[in-house]
Design a protein around this motif. Structure first.
Motif, PDB file in Angstrom:
ATOM      1  N   GLY A 227       0.824  -1.204   0.000  1.00 15.72           N
ATOM      2  CA  GLY A 227       0.000   0.000   0.000  1.00 15.72           C
ATOM      3  C   GLY A 227       0.856   1.250   0.000  1.00 15.72           C
ATOM      4  N   LYS A 228       0.193   2.399   0.093  1.00 14.77           N
ATOM      5  CA  LYS A 228       0.899   3.677   0.124  1.00 14.77           C
ATOM      6  C   LYS A 228       0.275   4.575   1.175  1.00 14.77           C
ATOM      7  CE  LYS A 228       2.145   3.573  -4.804  1.00 14.77           C
ATOM      8  NZ  LYS A 228       2.011   4.263  -6.112  1.00 14.77           N
ATOM      9  N   ARG A 229       1.094   5.467   1.736  1.00 16.88           N
ATOM     10  CA  ARG A 229       0.583   6.434   2.694  1.00 16.88           C
ATOM     11  C   ARG A 229       1.379   7.732   2.556  1.00 16.88           C
ATOM     12  NH1 ARG A 229       2.803   4.066   8.513  1.00 16.88           N
ATOM     13  NH2 ARG A 229       5.040   4.187   8.015  1.00 16.88           N
ATOM     14  N   ARG A 230       0.777   8.821   3.038  1.00 15.65           N
ATOM     15  CA  ARG A 230       1.424  10.128   2.973  1.00 15.65           C
ATOM     16  C   ARG A 230       2.096  10.413   4.310  1.00 15.65           C
ATOM     17  NH1 ARG A 230       1.715  11.995  -2.097  1.00 15.65           N
ATOM     18  NH2 ARG A 230       1.882  14.106  -1.244  1.00 15.65           N
ATOM     19  N   VAL A 231       3.401  10.707   4.275  1.00 15.54           N
ATOM     20  CA  VAL A 231       4.147  11.023   5.495  1.00 15.54           C
ATOM     21  C   VAL A 231       4.995  12.267   5.231  1.00 15.54           C
ATOM     22  CG1 VAL A 231       4.225   8.622   6.292  1.00 15.54           C
ATOM     23  CG2 VAL A 231       6.050   9.510   4.824  1.00 15.54           C
ATOM     24  N   LYS A 232       5.494  12.854   6.311  1.00 16.86           N
ATOM     25  CA  LYS A 232       6.353  14.025   6.184  1.00 16.86           C
ATOM     26  C   LYS A 232       7.804  13.605   6.311  1.00 16.86           C
ATOM     27  CE  LYS A 232       3.091  17.543   7.768  1.00 16.86           C
ATOM     28  NZ  LYS A 232       2.838  18.653   8.716  1.00 16.86           N
ATOM     29  N   ASN A 233       8.632  14.123   5.430  1.00 16.46           N
ATOM     30  CA  ASN A 233      10.051  13.799   5.479  1.00 16.46           C
ATOM     31  C   ASN A 233      10.773  14.718   6.455  1.00 16.46           C
ATOM     32  OD1 ASN A 233      10.289  16.254   4.164  1.00 16.46           O
ATOM     33  ND2 ASN A 233      10.728  15.338   2.153  1.00 16.46           N
ATOM     34  N   GLY A 234      12.100  14.633   6.478  1.00 19.42           N
ATOM     35  CA  GLY A 234      12.886  15.426   7.421  1.00 19.42           C
ATOM     36  C   GLY A 234      12.757  16.921   7.216  1.00 19.42           C
ATOM     37  N   ALA A 235      12.412  17.298   5.981  1.00 16.43           N
ATOM     38  CA  ALA A 235      12.263  18.735   5.687  1.00 16.43           C
ATOM     39  C   ALA A 235      10.844  19.214   5.941  1.00 16.43           C
ATOM     40  CB  ALA A 235      12.649  19.005   4.232  1.00 16.43           C
ATOM     41  N   GLU A 240       4.978  10.538  -0.527  1.00 13.90           N
ATOM     42  CA  GLU A 240       4.289   9.254  -0.573  1.00 13.90           C
ATOM     43  C   GLU A 240       5.254   8.130  -0.204  1.00 13.90           C
ATOM     44  OE1 GLU A 240       2.798   7.419  -4.369  1.00 13.90           O
ATOM     45  OE2 GLU A 240       0.883   8.119  -3.558  1.00 13.90           O
ATOM     46  N   GLU A 241       4.843   7.223   0.696  1.00 12.91           N
ATOM     47  CA  GLU A 241       5.690   6.133   1.156  1.00 12.91           C
ATOM     48  C   GLU A 241       5.010   4.793   0.884  1.00 12.91           C
ATOM     49  OE1 GLU A 241       8.083   5.641   5.208  1.00 12.91           O
ATOM     50  OE2 GLU A 241       5.968   5.125   5.472  1.00 12.91           O
ATOM     51  N   VAL A 242       5.798   3.843   0.366  1.00 14.33           N
ATOM     52  CA  VAL A 242       5.273   2.497   0.119  1.00 14.33           C
ATOM     53  C   VAL A 242       5.248   1.713   1.432  1.00 14.33           C
ATOM     54  CG1 VAL A 242       5.632   0.313  -1.107  1.00 14.33           C
ATOM     55  CG2 VAL A 242       6.086   2.486  -2.262  1.00 14.33           C
ATOM     56  N   VAL A 243       4.145   1.030   1.706  1.00  7.67           N
ATOM     57  CA  VAL A 243       3.964   0.267   2.941  1.00  7.67           C
ATOM     58  C   VAL A 243       3.761  -1.203   2.597  1.00  7.67           C
ATOM     59  CG1 VAL A 243       2.606  -0.008   5.045  1.00  7.67           C
ATOM     60  CG2 VAL A 243       2.903   2.263   4.042  1.00  7.67           C
ATOM     61  N   THR A 244       4.517  -2.107   3.276  1.00  3.38           N
ATOM     62  CA  THR A 244       4.338  -3.556   3.111  1.00  3.38           C
ATOM     63  C   THR A 244       4.174  -4.197   4.487  1.00  3.38           C
ATOM     64  OG1 THR A 244       6.680  -4.145   3.275  1.00  3.38           O
ATOM     65  CG2 THR A 244       5.882  -3.453   1.108  1.00  3.38           C
ATOM     66  N   ILE A 245       4.006  -5.512   4.525  1.00  5.71           N
ATOM     67  CA  ILE A 245       3.848  -6.208   5.804  1.00  5.71           C
ATOM     68  C   ILE A 245       5.184  -6.437   6.494  1.00  5.71           C
ATOM     69  CG2 ILE A 245       1.730  -7.374   5.055  1.00  5.71           C
ATOM     70  CD1 ILE A 245       3.369  -9.894   4.637  1.00  5.71           C
TER      71      ILE A 245
END
Length: 265
Positions: A227-235, A240-245
């Protein structure tokens, strides 16, 4: 010690047919199957006594192109007319003994791993040819394996191929049981076996039949959700980040009869 002979050229010995010798590059091992026909003979003769020796406690050996091969008789199927034997050519301790989880604290060689995990000592196995003696790696195994499976896994992690080499004395007793380790086959290395440019296989001439065997008894299904989710990076930017088990805890699902139907690991 030698107790009997199987030889189709001599009437006073056991005669065999439907023999099949199967060698595996992936495991370095081989199997040998054959059927012995029970002749109508008097009791207490050498041939009659030989039948009683051909059992699950026996060993079978032969020579091929000057090399000796020795097999454990693993399965015997017998009736009034025939004895069918299924044999494997590996040390029983390699097949049956278990290697525990292991994590190396430093980079080690192939032989060092064999010694640390006890893959050589208990099976009277030694290393003969070793083309990867200059390689060292830091490796880890989390689960239990048979010594054979661990040895194959070790070779794979070192990008190597292995073969088992048995040397016999003149009386057929075992002189040595060695493992030869070769660099994996690529453009620069041969690996196990040899190049045969001196022969061309032609169907109907020196290639009489082709057999295809499919075995799906060990197949099971696996699902790998992504899946994918929205996260904030260091800046502080949203990406968008890929999510797996991967990283989730292991779990199992049981039915009403207590049988595990699903698991994740």
């Amino acid at each position: 010690q030698k107790v009997a002979f199987v030889d189709n050229s001599k009437q006073s010995t056991l005669n065999f047919y439907n023999d099949t010798w199967t060698r595996s590059l992936q495991t370095g091992s081989s199997t040998f199957e054959f059927i012995v026909f029970k002749k109508a003979i008097k009791s207490d003769t050498p041939t009659q006594k030989a039948y009683s020796y051909l059992n699950e406690r026996a060993w079978v050996s032969f020579k091929y192109h000057g090399k000796s091969f020795i097999f454990n008789v693993m399965q015997v199927e017998e009736n009034e007319q025939t004895i069918k034997c299924y044999c494997e050519n590996l040390n029983l301790e390699l097949i049956n003994e278990v290697a525990n989880p292991y994590k190396a604290e430093r980079a080690m060689s192939f032989i060092e791993y064999c010694q640390e995990m006890g893959l050589l000592g208990f099976s009277n196995l030694s290393v003969g040819i070793n083309e990867i003696s200059d390689r060292k790696r830091t490796l880890e195994w989390e689960g239990q394996d048979t010594n054979l499976a661990r040895l194959l896994s070790l070779a794979h992690k070192f990008d190597a191929e292995i073969e088992f080499d048995t040397q016999l004395n003149a009386d057929s007793s075992i002189k040595s049981f060695r493992i030869n380790v070769y660099r994996e086959n690529d453009d620069n290395h041969q690996g196990v076996g040899r190049v045969r440019n001196d022969i061309q296989l032609t169907y109907g001439k020196n290639l009489t039949s082709i057999t295809r065997k499919v075995d799906k008894t060990g197949i099971f299904n696996t699902i790998r959700p992504t899946g994918k989710r929205r996260v904030k990076n260091g800046a502080g930017e949203e990406v968008e980040e890929v999510v797996t088990i991967r990283g989730l805890d292991d779990w199992k699902k049981y039915n009403k009869d207590g049988i595990c139907e699903f698991y994740q690991r």
